[in-house]
Motif scaffolding. Structure first.
Motif, PDB file in Angstrom:
ATOM      1  N   PHE A 152      73.205  33.792  49.217  1.00  0.00           N
ATOM      2  CA  PHE A 152      72.280  32.664  49.051  1.00  0.00           C
ATOM      3  C   PHE A 152      71.733  32.142  50.379  1.00  0.00           C
ATOM      4  CE2 PHE A 152      75.292  32.697  45.497  1.00  0.00           C
ATOM      5  CZ  PHE A 152      74.403  32.855  44.434  1.00  0.00           C
ATOM      6  N   LEU A 153      71.824  32.968  51.429  1.00  0.00           N
ATOM      7  CA  LEU A 153      71.384  32.474  52.740  1.00  0.00           C
ATOM      8  C   LEU A 153      69.865  32.356  52.814  1.00  0.00           C
ATOM      9  CD1 LEU A 153      70.163  35.073  54.511  1.00  0.00           C
ATOM     10  CD2 LEU A 153      72.575  35.590  54.731  1.00  0.00           C
ATOM     11  N   GLU A 155      66.625  32.493  55.403  1.00  0.00           N
ATOM     12  CA  GLU A 155      66.243  32.952  56.731  1.00  0.00           C
ATOM     13  C   GLU A 155      66.010  31.724  57.613  1.00  0.00           C
ATOM     14  OE1 GLU A 155      63.035  35.799  56.837  1.00  0.00           O
ATOM     15  OE2 GLU A 155      63.970  36.962  55.248  1.00  0.00           O
ATOM     16  N   LYS A 204      71.944  34.749  40.778  1.00  0.00           N
ATOM     17  CA  LYS A 204      71.043  34.897  41.926  1.00  0.00           C
ATOM     18  C   LYS A 204      69.581  34.739  41.514  1.00  0.00           C
ATOM     19  CE  LYS A 204      69.326  35.996  45.844  1.00  0.00           C
ATOM     20  NZ  LYS A 204      69.579  35.521  47.171  1.00  0.00           N
ATOM     21  N   ASN A 208      67.147  31.455  42.625  1.00  0.00           N
ATOM     22  CA  ASN A 208      65.904  31.566  43.396  1.00  0.00           C
ATOM     23  C   ASN A 208      64.697  31.119  42.572  1.00  0.00           C
ATOM     24  OD1 ASN A 208      67.051  32.357  45.752  1.00  0.00           O
ATOM     25  ND2 ASN A 208      66.079  34.363  45.857  1.00  0.00           N
ATOM     26  N   SER A 253      53.630  21.761  49.864  1.00  0.00           N
ATOM     27  CA  SER A 253      53.136  22.644  50.922  1.00  0.00           C
ATOM     28  C   SER A 253      51.931  23.420  50.417  1.00  0.00           C
ATOM     29  CB  SER A 253      54.242  23.626  51.310  1.00  0.00           C
ATOM     30  OG  SER A 253      54.549  24.486  50.218  1.00  0.00           O
ATOM     31  N   LYS A 320      58.006  30.638  57.158  1.00  0.00           N
ATOM     32  CA  LYS A 320      58.697  29.346  57.235  1.00  0.00           C
ATOM     33  C   LYS A 320      59.176  29.166  58.677  1.00  0.00           C
ATOM     34  CE  LYS A 320      63.037  29.280  56.049  1.00  0.00           C
ATOM     35  NZ  LYS A 320      64.318  29.386  55.342  1.00  0.00           N
ATOM     36  N   GLU A 384      56.136  25.196  58.877  1.00  0.00           N
ATOM     37  CA  GLU A 384      56.813  23.921  59.152  1.00  0.00           C
ATOM     38  C   GLU A 384      57.732  23.947  60.384  1.00  0.00           C
ATOM     39  OE1 GLU A 384      57.302  26.082  56.691  1.00  0.00           O
ATOM     40  OE2 GLU A 384      59.130  25.764  55.536  1.00  0.00           O
ATOM     41  N   ARG A 409      51.707  21.512  55.789  1.00  0.00           N
ATOM     42  CA  ARG A 409      53.153  21.283  55.722  1.00  0.00           C
ATOM     43  C   ARG A 409      53.535  19.811  55.867  1.00  0.00           C
ATOM     44  NH1 ARG A 409      55.834  25.719  53.696  1.00  0.00           N
ATOM     45  NH2 ARG A 409      54.900  27.605  54.495  1.00  0.00           N
TER      46      ARG A 409
END
Ligand code: UGA
Length: 435
Positions: A152-153, A155, A204, A208, A253, A320, A384, A409
């Motif tokens: 679930f990380l 980036e 998962k 998401n 956004s 991002k 952002e 943003r």
């Protein structure tokens, strides 16, 4: 414990480094030998805060090494993680050929009981297919267990997310691998959920898709805010204080992007279709997201009128903040849309310039964010990055032919921007002059 991680992308490399950091003995495997050479010589193929230090430290401590041989990884590990890419196919479904190939390679190299853990994001029921494949291709006919352990990380925050996870999901077909999996994750002190493999795989995609839905929801609210003069950030703050809702992922956004949400939404819609359910809700999430970009482009064209031969300064190219990743980046899409209208671009990103150059041609890449506005008709914020808040606004105002800033943003304060003399347009927030 002795582990190998197959695939050294964002998930594989960060997982390997974090497992080594907590004391496990980790071999990272990748069939891209050029990448392995970079890693063996101390280089890091991606930018991820804190990763380089972590890799260096654990390589030096002898707990982390790299190889291009799957067999070497399998021989030396009790637990083997699959963390290879699962890219989208043209129809939105998932290309599982890398997973299948790795499963065969693992099977061929197995001579003792092994736990094979899938960390890649895969459609529900993939674990069963992996187990079937290993059984079919394992000549040594040894016992094994397949486990689903989704990641679930995020980036840009990958090390932090991995070292301090909200939860650890372990999907199993039998209880046999559970004690070892618990031991493996014991140093992370996070709640562990043990479930069946199909549920783990669904957790998962469902997570998401829900996060993407949350963003599309607030983006839809931003349209109502624009129409009524309300402020979407204040609405999000008020909603977010309800613990059942939560404030995170409620930042309006110009739309979400990246290598996960767009791909996982399409995949989940396809998975639902295959089991006979029309997931219209998620199709709407996609539609709102695409519409958000259209609205932002329209806001620019409505204000600047003809874009042909106008020069626009773009702050942000990554999908991002805190990453050099430009895959499915809304910022890159925005650049292309403006170029299609004939605009000339001056672009900057704190980390993603190199990767952007490969996909965005005919733009002037500017090293210093404070120089982007020189000779521009307008400035746009598309990513952002926190450092954009430190932009020298006085200098930008003077450099622009007319001080117009489009903020996709919502990084700046409307009233403050107006006080500084900007025509400031953001998402779901109107300045006094616009109301
Ligand atoms: C996402 C999930 O957040 C992770 O939990 C998951 O592990 C990962 O996908 C994955 O499947 O590998 P990631 O794509 O790295 O992580 O980045 P996010 O922080 O989720 O951002 C995704 C996109 O949504 C970005 O374009 C971001 O700018 C946008 N976003 C995010 C918003 O527009 N508003 C928000 O409030 C939050």
């Amino acid at each position: 414990m002795k582990l190998s991680i197959i695939g050294t992308g964002y998930v594989g490399l960060v997982t390997g480094a974090c497992f080594a950091e907590v004391g496990h003995d980790v071999v990272c495997v990748d069939n891209d030998s050029a990448k392995i050479r970079i890693l063996q010589f101390g280089g890091i193929p991606i930018y991820e805060p804190g990763l380089e230090e972590l890799v260096k430290k654990n390589v030096a401590a002898g707990r982390l090494r790299f190889t291009s041989s799957t067999a070497e990884g399998v021989e030396n590990s009790e637990v083997i993680f699959i963390a290879v890419a699962t890219p989208p196919l043209a129809d939105g479904s998932v290309d599982l050929s890398f997973i299948e190939k790795v499963a065969r390679e693992i099977a061929a190299a197995m001579t003792h009981y092994r736990i094979v853990v899938d960390k890649s994001t895969v459609p529900v029921r993939t674990g069963d297919k992996v187990a079937e494949t290993i059984k079919r291709y394992c000549k040594a006919r040894v016992d094994f267990d397949v486990v689903s352990n989704p990641e679930f990380l995020r980036e840009g925050f990958a090390v932090e997310d991995l070292m301090k996870p909200d939860r650890i999901v372990i999907g199993v077909r039998s209880q046999r691998p559970v004690p070892l999996m618990r031991e493996l994750y014991a140093p992370f002190t996070a709640p562990v959920i043990v479930t069946d493999i199909n549920s783990a795989e669904l957790i998962k995609h469902a997570s998401n898709s829900f996060l993407a839905l949350k963003i599309s929801y607030i983006n839809a609210i931003s349209i109502i805010c624009d129409a009524t003069g309300a402020n979407v950030q204040e609405v999000a703050n008020g909603m977010g204080m309800d613990a059942r809702i939560g404030r995170r992922f409620l930042d309006a956004s110009l739309g979400f992007g990246g290598s996960c949400f767009p791909k996982d939404l399409s995949a989940f819609i396809k998975i639902a279709e295959q089991v006979g359910y029309d997931f219209g809700l998620l199709k709407e999430v996609q539609r709102v997201n695409a519409e958000q970009m259209n609205r932002f482009v329209k806001q620019i064209t409505d204000t600047l009128w003809v874009l042909k031969d106008k020069t626009i300064g773009m702050l942000g190219l990554a999908f991002k903040q805190n990453t050099d990743d430009v895959r499915m980046s809304p910022a890159i899409e925005l650049c292309r849309r403006l170029q299609q209208e004939g605009a000339i671009l001056r672009v900057h990103d704190p980390r993603a310039m190199e990767k952007a150059r490969a996909v965005l041609k005919d733009a002037t890449y500017v090293d210093d964010m404070n120089e982007v506005a020189e000779g521009c008709d307008a400035l746009v914020v598309a990513t952002e990055w926190a450092e954009f808040k430190n932009l020298d606004l006085e200098r930008a105002r003077k450099a622009l032919s007319h001080p117009i800033l489009f903020d996709g943003r919502n990084l700046f304060d409307c009233a403050e921007m107006e006080r500084l003399g900007f025509v400031y347009r953001s998402v779901g927030r109107k300045g006094l002059s616009e109301r």
